[in-house]
Design a protein around this motif. Structure first.
Motif, short mmCIF file in Angstrom:
data_model
loop_
_atom_site.label_atom_id
_atom_site.label_comp_id
_atom_site.label_asym_id
_atom_site.label_seq_id
_atom_site.Cartn_x
_atom_site.Cartn_y
_atom_site.Cartn_z
N PRO A 315 0.65 -1.27 -0.04
CA PRO A 315 -0.04 -0.01 0.03
C PRO A 315 0.93 1.24 -0.13
CG PRO A 315 0.08 -0.82 2.36
CD PRO A 315 0.92 -1.79 1.29
N SER A 316 2.22 0.97 0.33
CA SER A 316 3.07 2.36 0.15
C SER A 316 2.96 2.73 -1.44
CB SER A 316 4.26 2.37 0.67
OG SER A 316 5.07 3.30 0.56
N THR A 317 3.50 3.82 -1.69
CA THR A 317 3.93 4.39 -3.05
C THR A 317 5.45 4.58 -2.77
OG1 THR A 317 3.53 6.53 -2.22
CG2 THR A 317 1.96 5.34 -4.00
N GLU A 319 7.68 7.29 -3.75
CA GLU A 319 7.77 8.30 -3.42
C GLU A 319 6.94 8.52 -1.95
OE1 GLU A 319 10.20 10.68 -4.14
OE2 GLU A 319 10.75 9.55 -5.95
N VAL A 320 7.38 9.61 -1.38
CA VAL A 320 6.37 9.83 -0.16
C VAL A 320 5.35 10.93 -0.20
CG1 VAL A 320 7.96 11.57 1.17
CG2 VAL A 320 6.60 10.03 2.34
N VAL B 252 1.69 10.32 4.65
CA VAL B 252 2.37 9.81 3.16
C VAL B 252 1.63 9.43 2.08
CG1 VAL B 252 4.49 9.63 4.81
CG2 VAL B 252 2.89 7.62 4.27
N THR B 253 2.17 9.32 0.78
CA THR B 253 1.42 8.82 -0.31
C THR B 253 1.29 7.41 -0.21
OG1 THR B 253 1.81 10.72 -1.45
CG2 THR B 253 0.92 8.82 -2.77
N GLY B 254 0.14 6.70 -0.63
CA GLY B 254 0.06 5.22 -0.72
C GLY B 254 -1.12 4.97 -1.58
N PHE B 262 -3.76 9.18 0.87
CA PHE B 262 -2.92 9.71 1.48
C PHE B 262 -3.02 9.38 3.06
CE2 PHE B 262 -1.40 14.37 2.49
CZ PHE B 262 -0.06 14.02 2.02
#
Lengths: 321, 321
Positions: A315-317, A319-320, B252-254, B262
């Motif tokens: 579920p992360s990407t 980049e942040v 953080v983006t997910g 987010f």
């Protein structure tokens, strides 16, 4: 959008180059084209395709937005000059930091950079150049993620229904739209790019602004730039797809000279991936993690804590922000 | 302050116990003492020393502040009841969350918890009990760090010049002031504490409030409580000194279900240390880090990213706020 992906196994590199050179020639006709070189493999490949097609009728611009890695503008301009490709270096630091002042929302920061670049700085440069066409390094993953709503890439315009000719005064050509990173690297290699560039880990469009949570100021970019240099130095031989330093906005407790120091935290991420759609954190040796933490806390002013990203994408990407 | 440390090699556990039991008896005389049991080894040891000295004249109170780990109040009360030590469980969740509402500064949060505990909840309980003495589990590291200005421990009062008798209505007795954690664990073992308690990783005074960056609300504590349970389950056999989950305030983006999300970030820390003055992150196997990230992102609502703390103490501290 109806772009068809060219899968890696279906890619005939030389045929692809010939085809794109021809397409650029047809699109630009007797006109002049400009392109922005960022230093990433995508814009580097587009620069060489455009140069091959148009020669001196391609004007390549490197915009120094103040958000680049240490020494990056000078290195990239030097490298392309070395390959016989002229590059104009434009200093627009003040314009970018002016637009970013006070913004903390990631979408607003991206938007400020996009608008400053396309509408202000680049539109002015294009207008001054008399160019009718813009060559741009949009790739298949950019389009896919933007359409899916995962991430608003800086270089997606036409796909979102933005009429660049009406809005900005030029028509966009996207020669590598059908490729993902591995294919783009092969094309870059065939075009004569040195390995330092064609095998380069990707770097985001908003550059170090994408590595700063919260407000993007010259001082905060300077900190993440220093941490980035350390991370890249230590992980250059890791074989990973991408690695990065991220400056957090959260403050954390630390100790300096035996006293409490409410300081900064840097997050390091290092990714393994084939297609950038899914990714895993690299299983770095613990000694490497310790070296990263020790150098970052030792060298970057005010940093008292370092973390390593261990979640997968999704579920992360990657980049942040 | 002129407290002398009793080094581990100089500690005669049984003599220490006899000495402290005698000192408590002398200090309390014919009076009544209270103490707050938190579930950590420090307050557990003090409870047993006090019980040994005073029997029914010690009133042990467990204050449920809403900041505890899952099932913690019930477990601790049950365990001490099982050892023949009565414990009064007091629900003060609303008072604590009321005092914490809107606070984001770590010092203000600590102070709100300290004040709510000592001045409001506990002072009221002490007054109602008619006790003249408070037994407290302050240890040598707490004093040292507070005096050095590294961290304001919740349980340091007299050392900072606070006259507890005038301010709060009771006199403080600190039986384990000369010991650090390893010594306290030995004393606990000798007093008959089960290993689950005497070997328990330390847990901070402000409990899960110390694991939340930014505002401490019931909802945010619930998230970090869930992450803490996962971290403790996975790392219980790691042999580490302490391990924790920290909820960040940074977003953080997910990606969730193919769309941008987010989301939240949890930081995991796991420490190796002898004396808690310096500490190193545990070299956990990468598979363990992956398991932590996978379970936390899979089970804790809204978490899209997990990091692992890799900096040493100093310049980091073990806790984040």
């Amino acid at each position: 959008m109806d772009v068809q992906e060219i899968a890696l196994e279906d890619l005939d590199v030389n045929a692809f180059i010939d085809q794109q050179v021809k397409a650029i020639n047809e699109a630009v006709a007797d006109g002049v084209a400009v392109n922005a070189l960022s230093g990433g493999v995508d814009s580097a490949v587009v620069t060489l395709l455009g140069h091959k097609a148009l020669g001196e009728r391609l004007k390549t611009i490197f915009v120094e937005n103040g958000l680049m890695r240490a020494g990056e503008p000078e290195y990239i301009v030097g490298l392309f000059n070395g390959m016989g490709v002229p590059v104009v270096l434009v200093d627009a630091k003040d314009e970018f930091f002016g637009a970013l002042a006070g913004l903390t929302d990631p979408e607003e920061k991206r938007e400020a950079i996009t608008q400053t670049f396309y509408k202000d700085v680049f539109a002015r440069l294009v207008k001054d150049s008399g160019a009718t066409n813009l060559l741009q390094g949009t790739n298949f993953t950019d389009v896919e993620e933007t359409v899916a709503g995962i991430k608003r890439q800086h270089n997606i315009l036409a796909q979102l229904g933005i009429d660049t000719e009406a809005s900005y005064g030029y028509k966009v050509i996207e020669p590598i739209l059908a490729l993902r990173k591995p294919g783009i690297r092969l094309v870059g290699k065939a075009l004569g790019l040195p390995e330092e560039i064609y095998a380069r880990p990707p770097f985001p469009g908003p550059a170090l602004a994408a590595r700063v949570i919260g407000e993007v100021t010259p001082a905060r970019v300077a900190l993440v730039r220093q941490a980035t240099a350390i991370v890249e130095e230590i992980l250059v031989d890791s074989g990973a797809f991408q690695y990065m330093a991220i400056l957090h906005e959260d403050r954390v407790t630390g100790i300096r000279d035996g006293r409490r120091d409410f300081g900064l935290q840097i997050e390091v991420r290092c990714w393994e991936t084939q297609d950038a759609v899914t990714a895993d954190p690299t299983a770095l040796p613990f000694k490497t993690l310790q070296a990263l933490a020790s150098r970052i806390t030792g060298e970057v002013p005010g940093v008292v804590s370092v973390t390593y990203g261990i979640a997968t994408k999704p579920p992360s990407t990657m980049e942040v922000v």
